[in-house]
Scaffold this motif. Structure first.
Motif, mmCIF file in Angstrom:
data_model
loop_
_atom_site.group_PDB
_atom_site.id
_atom_site.type_symbol
_atom_site.label_atom_id
_atom_site.label_comp_id
_atom_site.label_asym_id
_atom_site.label_seq_id
_atom_site.Cartn_x
_atom_site.Cartn_y
_atom_site.Cartn_z
ATOM 1 N N ALA A 121 32.896 47.704 39.241
ATOM 2 C CA ALA A 121 34.343 48.021 39.993
ATOM 3 C C ALA A 121 35.300 46.980 39.798
ATOM 4 O O ALA A 121 36.712 47.190 39.387
ATOM 5 N N LEU A 122 34.890 45.274 39.473
ATOM 6 C CA LEU A 122 36.127 44.442 39.271
ATOM 7 C C LEU A 122 36.491 44.518 37.867
ATOM 8 O O LEU A 122 37.205 44.272 37.925
ATOM 9 N N GLU A 123 35.310 45.413 37.015
ATOM 10 C CA GLU A 123 36.183 44.759 35.451
ATOM 11 C C GLU A 123 36.603 46.146 35.394
ATOM 12 O O GLU A 123 38.094 45.839 35.173
ATOM 13 N N LEU A 124 36.728 47.004 36.061
ATOM 14 C CA LEU A 124 37.676 48.559 36.769
ATOM 15 C C LEU A 124 38.870 48.189 36.631
ATOM 16 O O LEU A 124 40.235 47.913 36.707
ATOM 17 N N ALA A 125 38.429 47.286 37.493
ATOM 18 C CA ALA A 125 40.432 46.599 38.602
ATOM 19 C C ALA A 125 41.061 45.502 37.737
ATOM 20 O O ALA A 125 42.436 45.892 38.082
ATOM 21 N N ALA A 126 39.791 45.025 36.801
ATOM 22 C CA ALA A 126 41.206 43.871 36.707
ATOM 23 C C ALA A 126 40.960 44.376 35.121
ATOM 24 O O ALA A 126 42.388 44.403 34.861
ATOM 25 N N ALA A 127 41.239 45.455 34.844
ATOM 26 C CA ALA A 127 41.852 46.653 33.507
ATOM 27 C C ALA A 127 43.367 46.940 34.419
ATOM 28 O O ALA A 127 43.669 46.921 33.151
ATOM 29 N N PRO A 141 53.612 41.130 41.725
ATOM 30 C CA PRO A 141 52.063 40.805 41.395
ATOM 31 C C PRO A 141 51.791 42.281 42.253
ATOM 32 O O PRO A 141 52.261 42.871 43.053
ATOM 33 N N ARG A 142 50.829 42.563 41.496
ATOM 34 C CA ARG A 142 49.906 43.900 42.080
ATOM 35 C C ARG A 142 48.568 43.055 41.815
ATOM 36 O O ARG A 142 47.718 42.325 42.240
ATOM 37 N N HIS A 143 47.935 43.561 43.684
ATOM 38 C CA HIS A 143 46.769 43.304 44.036
ATOM 39 C C HIS A 143 45.684 44.892 43.913
ATOM 40 O O HIS A 143 45.998 45.588 44.161
ATOM 41 N N ALA A 144 44.214 44.682 44.067
ATOM 42 C CA ALA A 144 43.200 45.278 43.989
ATOM 43 C C ALA A 144 42.106 44.434 45.194
ATOM 44 O O ALA A 144 41.893 43.297 44.801
ATOM 45 N N LEU A 145 41.495 45.026 45.610
ATOM 46 C CA LEU A 145 40.769 45.147 46.423
ATOM 47 C C LEU A 145 39.166 45.890 46.067
ATOM 48 O O LEU A 145 39.187 46.994 46.036
ATOM 49 N N VAL A 146 38.451 45.105 45.849
ATOM 50 C CA VAL A 146 37.114 45.207 45.406
ATOM 51 C C VAL A 146 35.905 45.588 46.694
ATOM 52 O O VAL A 146 35.939 43.738 47.585
ATOM 53 N N THR A 147 35.316 46.351 46.628
ATOM 54 C CA THR A 147 34.084 46.205 48.454
ATOM 55 C C THR A 147 33.130 46.791 47.570
ATOM 56 O O THR A 147 32.676 48.108 46.678
ATOM 57 N N THR A 148 32.267 45.962 48.595
ATOM 58 C CA THR A 148 30.847 46.347 48.175
ATOM 59 C C THR A 148 30.260 46.619 49.549
ATOM 60 O O THR A 148 29.891 46.313 50.273
ATOM 61 N N ALA A 149 28.811 47.977 50.133
ATOM 62 C CA ALA A 149 28.309 48.042 51.184
ATOM 63 C C ALA A 149 27.116 49.044 50.732
ATOM 64 O O ALA A 149 27.034 49.461 50.341
ATOM 65 N N ASP A 150 26.012 47.480 51.110
ATOM 66 C CA ASP A 150 24.658 48.573 51.601
ATOM 67 C C ASP A 150 23.990 48.330 52.942
ATOM 68 O O ASP A 150 24.187 47.351 53.220
ATOM 69 N N ARG A 151 23.686 49.817 53.481
ATOM 70 C CA ARG A 151 22.799 49.059 54.492
ATOM 71 C C ARG A 151 21.340 50.162 54.586
ATOM 72 O O ARG A 151 21.071 51.406 53.592
ATOM 73 N N PHE A 152 20.354 48.950 54.382
ATOM 74 C CA PHE A 152 18.841 49.844 53.346
ATOM 75 C C PHE A 152 17.815 49.745 54.897
ATOM 76 O O PHE A 152 17.078 49.855 54.895
ATOM 77 N N THR A 153 18.057 51.323 55.009
ATOM 78 C CA THR A 153 17.690 51.642 56.671
ATOM 79 C C THR A 153 15.573 52.480 56.744
ATOM 80 O O THR A 153 15.924 53.164 55.602
ATOM 81 N N GLU A 154 15.628 52.239 57.235
ATOM 82 C CA GLU A 154 14.062 52.453 57.030
ATOM 83 C C GLU A 154 14.905 54.242 57.802
ATOM 84 O O GLU A 154 15.104 54.274 58.948
ATOM 85 N N PRO A 155 13.901 55.131 57.934
ATOM 86 C CA PRO A 155 12.668 55.537 57.382
ATOM 87 C C PRO A 155 12.349 56.088 55.438
ATOM 88 O O PRO A 155 11.342 56.181 54.319
ATOM 89 N N VAL A 175 36.579 41.440 47.287
ATOM 90 C CA VAL A 175 37.216 40.249 46.357
ATOM 91 C C VAL A 175 38.478 40.399 46.294
ATOM 92 O O VAL A 175 38.967 42.021 46.148
ATOM 93 N N LEU A 176 39.686 39.468 46.797
ATOM 94 C CA LEU A 176 41.198 40.395 46.242
ATOM 95 C C LEU A 176 41.652 39.670 45.022
ATOM 96 O O LEU A 176 40.962 38.295 44.667
ATOM 97 N N LEU A 177 41.843 40.535 44.077
ATOM 98 C CA LEU A 177 42.940 40.528 42.712
ATOM 99 C C LEU A 177 43.447 40.114 43.005
ATOM 100 O O LEU A 177 44.268 40.602 43.839
ATOM 101 N N ARG A 178 44.436 39.683 41.751
ATOM 102 C CA ARG A 178 46.136 39.665 42.170
ATOM 103 C C ARG A 178 46.447 39.425 40.558
ATOM 104 O O ARG A 178 45.675 38.833 39.703
ATOM 105 N N ALA A 179 46.953 40.028 40.036
ATOM 106 C CA ALA A 179 47.887 40.113 38.339
ATOM 107 C C ALA A 179 49.701 40.184 38.080
ATOM 108 O O ALA A 179 49.197 41.340 38.624
ATOM 109 N N PRO A 180 50.534 39.202 37.939
ATOM 110 C CA PRO A 180 49.577 38.480 37.060
ATOM 111 C C PRO A 180 48.918 37.843 38.684
ATOM 112 O O PRO A 180 49.537 36.934 39.181
ATOM 113 N N ALA A 181 47.912 35.933 37.663
ATOM 114 C CA ALA A 181 48.040 35.073 38.697
ATOM 115 C C ALA A 181 48.776 34.691 39.521
ATOM 116 O O ALA A 181 49.563 33.869 38.560
#
Length: 352
Positions: A121-127, A141-155, A175-181
């Motif tokens: 996701a970071l690579e695609l957002a940066a590209a 500037p342009r901004h992109a937001l990359v998120t991840t989340a997982d909940r590993f629940t039983e059963p 993670v918040l990205l910006r271009a140009p920096a």
């Protein structure tokens, strides 16, 4: 991939639930073997009791936006990565996250590349940011937001026993990205390189037939079972060889993309993914020792493996510590089923 114009990491956040499942308790209750717990080296794992994975992602994203001083409405892209169930069938978690944030001007996209999803996701957002900055006639500037989340629940998922060499903690990252920096941004993303060995997809398929429904082949996600089936046919040596070769290729590729030599004194560390201690000691660290001069470090043994979130959580650690002085460089490694390996090169801007 070398970012041009430079993409910056404006901020990074990790949201961890308050509850913990200790390795000591898991061993005492026979939920994990004592030797396996020692090999993993995680004293405890974060456990989300009453909050879903997408809700955790919203919390992490709000913190990243707050730290970066950017309004959700000013983001143009939101990429969300996950590897386990997000709470609804035939539903788009990234659209939910954008909705809850008020990011109504963004394009939400879901990324599923198992444990390498956050890096992908970071690579695609940066590209995307780099491309739009080059093609755009605007000056802002342009901004992109990359998120991840997982909940590993039983059963359906056993956080201690569903895999070899990794125990899984619940968490979200953003993670918040910006271009140009901007000159005041704390980190520059110099490069993010990815390599893959698609034939290894069979390690997570084993000899199972294609199922009609989730959990038809097994009531619990059991990567140990499919890996045993694969290794019984192919043996462990070929995977070990490919893993070492791919770690070498991805690091060399990232350094080449960034225009750096492996012994550049500005490289201060190589951050490892949040895998088990035995796996890192046996495969990753020896390979890196002969590859780069900088030491391999592990920040995250207290969380376990965060599914898609290891590399984004590493960016948070780089900023939190802080681990880099002006002009210093860090490498962050990640890998995931498929198999895919990624290496990010970040730099702290030189003092003005």
């Amino acid at each position: 991939m070398r970012t041009n114009p430079l993409v910056s990491i404006v901020s990074a956040a990790v949201w961890l639930p308050p509850d913990r499942d200790s390795a000591e308790s898991a061993v005492a209750e026979q939920r994990v073997e004592a030797k396996a717990a020692r090999d993993l080296g995680h004293p405890c794992l974060p456990v989300a009791q009453d909050v879903s994975a997408p809700e955790m992602a919203v919390l992490a994203a709000r913190e990243a936006l707050r730290l970066g001083g950017v309004a959700a409405a000013d983001t143009t892209l939101l990429l969300h990565a996950w590897m386990h169930y997000q709470g609804h069938d035939l539903w788009s978690p990234p659209h939910y996250i954008a909705h809850q944030l008020g990011a109504h001007n963004t394009v939400p996209v879901g990324i599923q590349q198992i444990c390498n999803g956050g890096a992908a996701a970071l690579e695609l957002a940066a590209a995307r940011l780099s491309m739009r900055s080059v093609l755009s006639t605007g000056t802002g500037p342009r901004h992109a937001l990359v998120t991840t989340a997982d909940r590993f629940t039983e059963p359906g998922f056993d956080r201690w026993r569903s895999d070899y060499g990794a125990a899984y903690g619940d968490a979200a990252t953003a993670v918040l990205l910006r271009a140009p920096a901007d000159p005041d941004d704390p980190l520059l993303l110099r490069a993010l390189h990815t390599v893959a060995a698609p034939h290894l997809e069979a390690m997570h398929r084993g000899t199972d037939p294609f199922a009609r429904l989730p959990r038809e082949n097994s009531s619990v996600v059991d990567m140990r079972r499919t890996k045993r089936a694969y290794l019984s046919e192919h043996g462990a040596a070929p995977f070990k060889k490919v893993n070492e070769e791919m770690i070498q290729r991805v690091v060399r590729g990232a350094l080449d993309d960034a225009g750096l030599a492996a012994d550049d004194p500005r490289i201060r560390f190589v951050l490892l993914p949040r895998l088990g201690r035995r796996m890192l000691d046996g495969a990753w660290i020896p390979t890196l020792r002969d590859l780069v001069a900088a030491p391999a470090v592990r920040w995250g043994s207290d969380t376990g493996h965060l599914g898609t979130g290891d590399l984004p959580a590493g960016l948070h650690e780089v900023l939190r510590r802080p681990a880099l002085g002006p002009g210093d460089i860090g490498l962050l490694l990640n890998a995931g089923a498929g198999f895919t390996w990624s290496c990010a090169v970040v730099e702290a801007p030189a003092a003005r």
